[in-house]
Design a protein around this motif. Structure first.
Motif, PDB file in Angstrom:
ATOM      1  N   ASN A 212      23.427  94.045  48.448  1.00  0.00           N
ATOM      2  CA  ASN A 212      24.360  93.333  47.780  1.00  0.00           C
ATOM      3  C   ASN A 212      24.826  95.175  47.564  1.00  0.00           C
ATOM      4  O   ASN A 212      26.383  94.625  46.605  1.00  0.00           O
ATOM      5  CB  ASN A 212      22.973  93.541  46.651  1.00  0.00           C
ATOM      6  N   GLN A 213      24.589  96.081  47.634  1.00  0.00           N
ATOM      7  CA  GLN A 213      25.310  97.401  47.263  1.00  0.00           C
ATOM      8  C   GLN A 213      26.382  97.691  47.825  1.00  0.00           C
ATOM      9  O   GLN A 213      27.037  98.318  47.619  1.00  0.00           O
ATOM     10  CB  GLN A 213      24.543  99.063  47.595  1.00  0.00           C
ATOM     11  N   GLY A 214      26.429  97.144  49.160  1.00  0.00           N
ATOM     12  CA  GLY A 214      27.695  96.901  49.969  1.00  0.00           C
ATOM     13  C   GLY A 214      28.728  95.717  50.523  1.00  0.00           C
ATOM     14  O   GLY A 214      29.558  95.560  49.327  1.00  0.00           O
ATOM     15  N   LEU A 215      28.073  95.746  51.760  1.00  0.00           N
ATOM     16  CA  LEU A 215      28.505  94.608  52.209  1.00  0.00           C
ATOM     17  C   LEU A 215      28.522  92.775  51.054  1.00  0.00           C
ATOM     18  O   LEU A 215      29.714  92.283  51.749  1.00  0.00           O
ATOM     19  CB  LEU A 215      28.203  93.812  53.318  1.00  0.00           C
ATOM     20  N   GLY A 216      27.825  92.400  50.141  1.00  0.00           N
ATOM     21  CA  GLY A 216      27.649  91.668  50.196  1.00  0.00           C
ATOM     22  C   GLY A 216      29.046  91.151  48.553  1.00  0.00           C
ATOM     23  O   GLY A 216      28.973  90.553  48.316  1.00  0.00           O
ATOM     24  N   HIS A 217      28.936  92.556  47.864  1.00  0.00           N
ATOM     25  CA  HIS A 217      29.682  91.998  47.076  1.00  0.00           C
ATOM     26  C   HIS A 217      31.260  93.167  47.162  1.00  0.00           C
ATOM     27  O   HIS A 217      32.086  92.916  46.170  1.00  0.00           O
ATOM     28  CB  HIS A 217      29.283  93.406  45.335  1.00  0.00           C
ATOM     29  N   ARG A 218      31.757  93.334  48.260  1.00  0.00           N
ATOM     30  CA  ARG A 218      32.839  94.765  48.735  1.00  0.00           C
ATOM     31  C   ARG A 218      33.608  93.484  49.627  1.00  0.00           C
ATOM     32  O   ARG A 218      35.010  93.308  49.474  1.00  0.00           O
ATOM     33  CB  ARG A 218      32.719  95.637  49.155  1.00  0.00           C
ATOM     34  N   PHE A 219      33.326  92.605  50.246  1.00  0.00           N
ATOM     35  CA  PHE A 219      34.112  91.706  50.987  1.00  0.00           C
ATOM     36  C   PHE A 219      34.271  90.115  49.785  1.00  0.00           C
ATOM     37  O   PHE A 219      33.488  90.110  49.518  1.00  0.00           O
ATOM     38  CB  PHE A 219      32.988  91.086  52.480  1.00  0.00           C
ATOM     39  N   PRO A 220      35.117  89.302  50.729  1.00  0.00           N
ATOM     40  CA  PRO A 220      35.389  87.850  50.273  1.00  0.00           C
ATOM     41  C   PRO A 220      34.268  86.928  51.092  1.00  0.00           C
ATOM     42  O   PRO A 220      34.924  85.940  51.621  1.00  0.00           O
ATOM     43  CB  PRO A 220      36.795  87.183  50.629  1.00  0.00           C
ATOM     44  N   VAL A 221      32.803  87.066  50.863  1.00  0.00           N
ATOM     45  CA  VAL A 221      32.334  86.431  51.160  1.00  0.00           C
ATOM     46  C   VAL A 221      31.038  85.760  50.001  1.00  0.00           C
ATOM     47  O   VAL A 221      30.935  86.693  49.210  1.00  0.00           O
ATOM     48  CB  VAL A 221      30.813  87.090  51.820  1.00  0.00           C
ATOM     49  N   VAL A 222      30.523  84.801  49.976  1.00  0.00           N
ATOM     50  CA  VAL A 222      29.143  84.053  49.500  1.00  0.00           C
ATOM     51  C   VAL A 222      28.296  83.745  50.214  1.00  0.00           C
ATOM     52  O   VAL A 222      28.882  83.391  51.278  1.00  0.00           O
ATOM     53  CB  VAL A 222      30.391  82.796  49.253  1.00  0.00           C
ATOM     54  N   SER A 223      27.640  84.536  50.240  1.00  0.00           N
ATOM     55  CA  SER A 223      26.407  84.461  50.871  1.00  0.00           C
ATOM     56  C   SER A 223      24.287  83.818  50.174  1.00  0.00           C
ATOM     57  O   SER A 223      24.062  83.761  48.660  1.00  0.00           O
ATOM     58  CB  SER A 223      25.730  85.686  50.719  1.00  0.00           C
ATOM     59  N   LEU A 224      23.913  83.229  50.779  1.00  0.00           N
ATOM     60  CA  LEU A 224      23.133  82.239  49.825  1.00  0.00           C
ATOM     61  C   LEU A 224      22.454  82.362  51.121  1.00  0.00           C
ATOM     62  O   LEU A 224      22.023  82.171  52.352  1.00  0.00           O
ATOM     63  CB  LEU A 224      23.605  80.278  50.537  1.00  0.00           C
ATOM     64  N   CYS A 225      20.623  82.970  50.722  1.00  0.00           N
ATOM     65  CA  CYS A 225      19.710  82.894  51.269  1.00  0.00           C
ATOM     66  C   CYS A 225      18.222  81.870  50.886  1.00  0.00           C
ATOM     67  O   CYS A 225      18.298  81.930  49.704  1.00  0.00           O
ATOM     68  CB  CYS A 225      19.342  83.946  51.370  1.00  0.00           C
ATOM     69  N   GLN A 226      18.562  80.688  51.746  1.00  0.00           N
ATOM     70  CA  GLN A 226      17.646  80.368  51.212  1.00  0.00           C
ATOM     71  C   GLN A 226      15.783  80.182  51.779  1.00  0.00           C
ATOM     72  O   GLN A 226      15.300  80.570  52.559  1.00  0.00           O
ATOM     73  CB  GLN A 226      17.660  79.189  51.632  1.00  0.00           C
ATOM     74  N   TYR A 227      14.662  80.036  51.120  1.00  0.00           N
ATOM     75  CA  TYR A 227      13.436  80.530  51.321  1.00  0.00           C
ATOM     76  C   TYR A 227      12.319  79.350  51.470  1.00  0.00           C
ATOM     77  O   TYR A 227      12.892  78.592  50.127  1.00  0.00           O
ATOM     78  CB  TYR A 227      13.311  81.242  50.751  1.00  0.00           C
ATOM     79  N   ASP A 228      11.850  79.116  52.521  1.00  0.00           N
ATOM     80  CA  ASP A 228      11.251  77.154  53.074  1.00  0.00           C
ATOM     81  C   ASP A 228       9.312  77.989  52.047  1.00  0.00           C
ATOM     82  O   ASP A 228       9.234  78.674  52.146  1.00  0.00           O
ATOM     83  CB  ASP A 228      10.794  77.291  53.697  1.00  0.00           C
ATOM     84  N   ALA A 229       9.895  77.567  50.913  1.00  0.00           N
ATOM     85  CA  ALA A 229       8.551  78.111  49.485  1.00  0.00           C
ATOM     86  C   ALA A 229       6.936  77.131  50.199  1.00  0.00           C
ATOM     87  O   ALA A 229       5.952  77.762  50.147  1.00  0.00           O
ATOM     88  CB  ALA A 229       7.988  77.679  48.478  1.00  0.00           C
ATOM     89  N   ARG A 230       6.878  76.544  51.919  1.00  0.00           N
ATOM     90  CA  ARG A 230       5.612  76.686  52.716  1.00  0.00           C
ATOM     91  C   ARG A 230       4.764  77.724  53.153  1.00  0.00           C
ATOM     92  O   ARG A 230       3.933  77.576  53.274  1.00  0.00           O
ATOM     93  CB  ARG A 230       5.524  75.013  53.232  1.00  0.00           C
ATOM     94  N   LEU A 231       6.093  78.628  53.524  1.00  0.00           N
ATOM     95  CA  LEU A 231       5.913  79.552  53.973  1.00  0.00           C
ATOM     96  C   LEU A 231       5.953  80.735  53.763  1.00  0.00           C
ATOM     97  O   LEU A 231       5.090  82.358  54.251  1.00  0.00           O
ATOM     98  CB  LEU A 231       6.708  79.863  55.237  1.00  0.00           C
ATOM     99  N   PHE A 232       6.642  81.330  53.120  1.00  0.00           N
ATOM    100  CA  PHE A 232       6.428  82.497  52.001  1.00  0.00           C
ATOM    101  C   PHE A 232       5.485  82.758  50.565  1.00  0.00           C
ATOM    102  O   PHE A 232       5.416  81.400  49.900  1.00  0.00           O
ATOM    103  CB  PHE A 232       7.617  82.781  51.456  1.00  0.00           C
ATOM    104  N   SER A 233       5.040  83.913  50.251  1.00  0.00           N
ATOM    105  CA  SER A 233       3.911  83.851  49.451  1.00  0.00           C
ATOM    106  C   SER A 233       5.032  84.098  47.717  1.00  0.00           C
ATOM    107  O   SER A 233       6.046  84.209  47.690  1.00  0.00           O
ATOM    108  CB  SER A 233       3.327  85.318  49.778  1.00  0.00           C
ATOM    109  N   GLY A 234       3.710  83.754  46.799  1.00  0.00           N
ATOM    110  CA  GLY A 234       4.401  84.409  45.834  1.00  0.00           C
ATOM    111  C   GLY A 234       5.082  85.704  45.371  1.00  0.00           C
ATOM    112  O   GLY A 234       6.494  85.625  44.900  1.00  0.00           O
ATOM    113  N   THR A 235       4.508  86.734  45.917  1.00  0.00           N
ATOM    114  CA  THR A 235       5.498  88.143  46.007  1.00  0.00           C
ATOM    115  C   THR A 235       6.482  88.307  46.823  1.00  0.00           C
ATOM    116  O   THR A 235       7.333  88.221  46.301  1.00  0.00           O
ATOM    117  CB  THR A 235       3.982  88.741  46.603  1.00  0.00           C
ATOM    118  N   ALA A 236       6.461  87.006  47.472  1.00  0.00           N
ATOM    119  CA  ALA A 236       8.039  87.085  48.331  1.00  0.00           C
ATOM    120  C   ALA A 236       9.163  86.849  47.736  1.00  0.00           C
ATOM    121  O   ALA A 236      10.314  87.539  47.368  1.00  0.00           O
ATOM    122  CB  ALA A 236       7.284  86.712  49.836  1.00  0.00           C
TER     123      ALA A 236
END
Length: 258
Positions: A212-236
């Motif tokens: 966030n502090q670097g690459l994601g907001h300085r380059f012409p890039v759209v970044s999408l991180c998707q999470y499988d809720a069946r695998l990750f905890s509520g905290t994650a």
């Protein structure tokens, strides 16, 4: 160099130096360790300190900050991408969640397909299994997907267990894309790869924050991180939401898979 007293010229800490160079703290550490950027080590904790004159001299060189400026200029020319009717600005770092196999494809397919059709360079960070699922679905609507992979229009990677290595991978990849004249980038991360690689939640959140502090907001890039809720905890999942503030600029329901 290890010193106990500052010189006549004021010394800057790594956060201040990173702001001047418009780069991440990870990049500064790597450049200093490689001998490209002079750095002093202060006190028992050997904290890094930088002279302003050294930073200004580094800016004059043909190094990463200069290349990044070219990307920022490109960002002003290409304002956004369209994803399922939503105009998403370049520089956005988003997260999505799903709890079915179909939900995994809801945004992944239009996100990557739209990027390929627009001449963007796309990155798919996922386990081998998920890579196969997504590329097979893409093949149904884009028969040249195998050629896209071979020619590097879509880059497949299973990620890395070390957050610094992952950051360096993207930094080098984005700079190489700039050299080749590519003005738009898309990164899709299906985050189950972190479980397979053994990357802990704390390390993952640290990477996301650095991105966030670097690459994601300085380059012409759209970044999408998707999470499988069946695998990750509520905290994650809560941690993921905290690391993807840009998601809240858009209707959140659009980022919830079927």
């Amino acid at each position: 160099m290890n010193i106990t007293e500052s010189a006549a010229e004021p010394l800057l800490n790594i956060k201040q130096a990173a702001k001047i160079l418009n780069a991440s703290e990870i990049s500064l550490r790597r450049w200093s360790d490689a001998g490209k950027l002079p750095c002093m080590r202060i006190g028992v904790k050997r904290e890094r300190r930088y002279r302003l004159t050294d930073l200004l001299a580094y800016l004059e060189q043909d190094q990463a900050p200069v290349k990044i400026a070219a990307f920022e200029h490109a960002t002003s020319r290409i304002a956004h991408i369209d994803l399922e009717g939503i105009a998403i600005n370049y520089g956005s770092h988003l997260c999505a969640f799903y709890d079915t196999d179909l939900g995994r494809l809801k945004l992944a397919l239009p996100f990557l397909l739209g990027g390929l059709q627009s001449g963007n360079r796309c990155f798919l960070v996922a386990t081998k299994e998920v890579q196969s699922i997504i590329t097979n679905e893409l093949r149904d609507v884009r028969s040249c997907i195998d050629q896209d992979i071979q020619d590097g229009r879509i880059v497949l990677t299973e990620g890395m267990a070390n957050s610094a290595e992952l950051y360096a991978f993207f930094e080098n990849a984005f700079l190489n894309a700039n050299k080749q004249g590519i003005q738009g980038l898309r990164v899709l991360g299906d985050m189950a790869w972190t479980l397979q690689k053994g990357m802990g939640i704390a390390d993952l959140n640290d990477f996301e924050s650095q991105y966030n502090q670097g690459l994601g907001h300085r380059f012409p890039v759209v970044s999408l991180c998707q999470y499988d809720a069946r695998l990750f905890s509520g905290t994650a999942i809560l941690g993921a939401l905290k690391c993807h503030d840009d998601t809240f600029h858009y209707p959140l329901r659009r980022f919830l898979g079927a």
